[in-house]
Design a protein around this motif. Structure first.
Motif, PDB file in Angstrom:
ATOM      1  N   ASN A  86       0.753  -1.317  -0.047  1.00 27.11           N
ATOM      2  CA  ASN A  86      -0.107   0.006   0.188  1.00 27.11           C
ATOM      3  C   ASN A  86       0.756   1.165   0.121  1.00 27.11           C
ATOM      4  OD1 ASN A  86      -2.092  -1.556   0.068  1.00 27.11           O
ATOM      5  ND2 ASN A  86      -2.933  -0.493   1.952  1.00 27.11           N
ATOM      6  N   SER A  87       1.909   1.165  -0.796  1.00 31.21           N
ATOM      7  CA  SER A  87       2.749   2.522  -0.974  1.00 31.21           C
ATOM      8  C   SER A  87       3.392   2.509  -2.294  1.00 31.21           C
ATOM      9  CB  SER A  87       3.777   2.528   0.171  1.00 31.21           C
ATOM     10  OG  SER A  87       4.586   3.730   0.014  1.00 31.21           O
ATOM     11  N   SER A  88       3.481   3.871  -2.835  1.00 30.68           N
ATOM     12  CA  SER A  88       4.138   4.009  -4.154  1.00 30.68           C
ATOM     13  C   SER A  88       5.576   4.456  -3.889  1.00 30.68           C
ATOM     14  CB  SER A  88       3.181   4.821  -4.970  1.00 30.68           C
ATOM     15  OG  SER A  88       3.263   6.316  -4.481  1.00 30.68           O
ATOM     16  N   GLN A  89       6.185   4.486  -2.686  1.00 28.06           N
ATOM     17  CA  GLN A  89       7.540   5.019  -2.308  1.00 28.06           C
ATOM     18  C   GLN A  89       8.054   4.081  -1.321  1.00 28.06           C
ATOM     19  OE1 GLN A  89       8.723   7.972  -3.684  1.00 28.06           O
ATOM     20  NE2 GLN A  89       7.019   8.216  -5.082  1.00 28.06           N
ATOM     21  N   ALA A  90       9.616   4.195  -1.489  1.00 33.61           N
ATOM     22  CA  ALA A  90      10.331   3.265  -0.446  1.00 33.61           C
ATOM     23  C   ALA A  90      11.602   4.018  -0.560  1.00 33.61           C
ATOM     24  CB  ALA A  90      10.320   1.994  -0.932  1.00 33.61           C
ATOM     25  N   GLY A 141       3.197  -0.620  -5.888  1.00 32.22           N
ATOM     26  CA  GLY A 141       3.736  -1.362  -4.859  1.00 32.22           C
ATOM     27  C   GLY A 141       4.886  -2.035  -5.132  1.00 32.22           C
ATOM     28  N   LEU A 176      10.848   1.740   4.840  1.00 31.91           N
ATOM     29  CA  LEU A 176       9.757   2.788   4.641  1.00 31.91           C
ATOM     30  C   LEU A 176       9.615   3.561   6.136  1.00 31.91           C
ATOM     31  CD1 LEU A 176       7.535   4.129   2.740  1.00 31.91           C
ATOM     32  CD2 LEU A 176       6.148   2.373   3.539  1.00 31.91           C
ATOM     33  N   ASP A 209       7.720   6.747   6.586  1.00 33.26           N
ATOM     34  CA  ASP A 209       6.956   8.132   6.481  1.00 33.26           C
ATOM     35  C   ASP A 209       6.267   8.578   7.652  1.00 33.26           C
ATOM     36  OD1 ASP A 209       7.680   8.155   3.928  1.00 33.26           O
ATOM     37  OD2 ASP A 209       5.778   7.305   3.251  1.00 33.26           O
ATOM     38  N   PHE A 253       2.994   5.877   7.824  1.00 35.54           N
ATOM     39  CA  PHE A 253       3.371   4.517   7.319  1.00 35.54           C
ATOM     40  C   PHE A 253       4.391   4.228   7.428  1.00 35.54           C
ATOM     41  CE2 PHE A 253      -0.430   6.019   4.916  1.00 35.54           C
ATOM     42  CZ  PHE A 253      -1.645   4.911   5.292  1.00 35.54           C
ATOM     43  N   THR A 297       4.138  -2.933   5.276  1.00 39.54           N
ATOM     44  CA  THR A 297       3.929  -1.748   5.726  1.00 39.54           C
ATOM     45  C   THR A 297       2.857  -1.621   7.001  1.00 39.54           C
ATOM     46  OG1 THR A 297       4.098  -0.996   3.406  1.00 39.54           O
ATOM     47  CG2 THR A 297       3.476   0.733   4.963  1.00 39.54           C
ATOM     48  N   TRP A 307      -6.150   1.255   2.901  1.00 43.54           N
ATOM     49  CA  TRP A 307      -6.187   1.108   4.698  1.00 43.54           C
ATOM     50  C   TRP A 307      -7.460   1.164   5.104  1.00 43.54           C
ATOM     51  CZ3 TRP A 307      -1.551  -0.643   6.612  1.00 43.54           C
ATOM     52  CH2 TRP A 307      -0.591  -0.247   5.900  1.00 43.54           C
TER      53      TRP A 307
END
Length: 330
Positions: free
Chosen positions: A148-152, A164, A180, A182, A185, A208, A277
Motif C-alpha cells: 500500500n505505498s508507491s514510495q520506499a 507497490g 519505509l 513516513d 506509514f 507496511t 487502509w
C-alpha cells in the motif's frame, strides 16, 4: 689482446643475459600484478566503493536489464559496497573455454561470502603485457515490493514503487537495504545480499504498518465524533440518537434528565486490505443516565446503564488530510 677481447665480450654477454633475465622477471611480475586478471577485479571494486557507476559498468562490460537504474551510481552504490570487508582476491583458474575465473572471498555483516568473476584475455600491450577484461553479462536484478505505498527507500535513496513494486539493476557484490519511514506509514528495514549474477537475489518485501502518529490522529477523530454525538444526544434528550449507541426501554423517561457519556473509547487498529487502509471495527462503551417512570406501577427510578456499541468507518488519507467517515447501521 685476443684474451682481453674475449673477456670483454664475455662480460657484455653476461650483462646481456642478466638484462634479459631481469626483463623476463619484470615482465612476469607485471603480468602477475598490474597486468594480471586480478587487476580489473580490483579496479572494479574501487569503482564500487567510490560510487562511480559509469566506470564500474564499463569495467564489468555488463548490460543493464529493463529495470530501475537508481542503485547504479552515487550514494546508493557506495552504501552497497561499503559493507564489503576483509576482501581476498584469489589466484585465477583457467577454464576449458580459455576464460579465467578469479575467485574473491569477503565479508558482509559478519557473513563470509564468495564471488567468482569471469575474465578473458583481450590482447597484449608493448608485446609482453597481457590485457584482461570481464566477460560481458547482464547485471542482476533485485525485486522489491511494499504494501500500500508507491514510495520506499533503498540504500538511503528514495525510489518510486509503482503499484507497490519495482525492479532494480544492481552491481555485485553488495548489500541492499529497503525501508519505509513516513509520517503515517512505516516498514521494518529488510536486507538482501547480492553475491553474483548466477543466483537471483532474494526479493525485498516491505510489510507496511500504520504508524503511531496515524493511529493517534484517527483515534482523535473517532473520539471527537463520539463526544460530539454524545453531546448532541444530551442536547436533543434522545435515548436513540443518530449515534453508534442507543438505549431501548418501555418506561417513560423524564425529559431533561437524559445524559450520555463515553466510558470506554474504541482502540484503533489500521490494517491493509484490498489495496487501501481500513480501520478495524470500533468497539466501545457508553453510559446513559436518566430518571424513569414505570408505566404500570408509576414507580420512579434512576436509569444507569452502560451500553456496548460497535461501528465501522471509512478512512481516506490525502497528501495533507486524514478523513474518518463513520458508517452507522440501524
Amino acid at each position: 689482446m685476443s684474451q682481453a677481447l674475449v673477456k670483454i665480450a664475455a662480460g657484455w654477454l653476461l650483462g646481456l643475459m642478466l638484462a634479459v633475465a631481469a626483463a623476463v622477471v619484470a615482465v612476469n611480475l607485471v603480468n602477475d600484478s598490474v597486468a594480471s586478471p586480478q587487476q580489473p577485479v580490483r579496479e572494479y571494486l574501487d569503482a564500487l566503493h567510490e560510487g562511480d557507476g559509469g566506470r564500474a559498468l564499463g569495467l564489468l562490460r555488463a548490460s543493464v536489464p529493463t529495470s530501475s537504474a537508481a542503485m547504479l551510481d552515487g550514494s546508493a552504490l557506495q552504501t552497497a559496497a561499503a559493507r564489503i570487508t576483509n576482501v581476498k582476491v584469489g589466484k585465477e583458474e583457467v577454464q576449458p573455454d580459455g576464460h579465467v575465473k578469479v575467485p574473491m572471498d569477503y565479508t558482509i555483516d559478519g557473513s563470509r561470502l564468495h564471488t567468482d568473476f569471469l575474465l578473458e584475455k583481450t590482447g597484449t600491450e608493448w608485446l609482453f603485457f597481457d590485457t584482461w577484461a570481464f566477460v560481458p553479462a547482464p547485471l542482476p536484478v533485485l525485486d522489491a515490493t511494499v504494501v500500500n505505498s508507491s514510495q520506499a527507500t533503498l540504500n538511503g535513496v528514495p525510489v518510486n514503487m509503482p503499484n507497490g513494486r519495482n525492479s532494480f539493476a544492481v552491481f555485485y557484490p553488495g548489500e541492499y537495504e529497503a525501508s519505509l519511514n513516513d509520517e503515517y506509514f512505516s516498514a521494518p528495514p529488510t536486507k538482501a545480499t547480492v553475491s553474483g549474477r548466477e543466483v537471483p537475489p532474494a526479493p525485498l518485501n516491505l510489510l507496511t504498518q500504520a504508524t503511531d502518529s496515524l493511529k493517534e490522529a484517527v483515534s482523535g477523530k473517532v473520539k471527537e465524533f463520539l463526544d460530539t454525538c454524545a453531546a448532541g444526544a444530551v442536547e436533543q434528550q434522545r435515548l436513540q440518537p443518530d449515534c453508534p449507541f442507543y438505549h431501548a426501554t418501555n418506561n417513560r423517561v423524564t425529559p431533561g434528565t437524559i445524559k450520555w457519556e463515553i466510558t470506554e473509547y474504541p482502540k484503533v487498529s489500521i490494517e491493509p486490505f484490498g489495496g487501501r487502509w481500513v480501520v478495524s471495527p470500533l468497539d466501545g462503551k457508553a453510559r446513559v443516565t436518566a430518571q424513569q417512570e414505570d408505566l404500570f406501577t408509576g414507580r420512579v427510578s434512576e436509569l444507569n446503564v452502560v451500553q456496548d456499541f460497535s461501528f465501522t468507518t471509512r478512512l481516506d488519507i490525502g497528501a495533507d488530510t486524514i478523513t474518518v467517515t463513520p458508517i452507522l447501521t440501524y
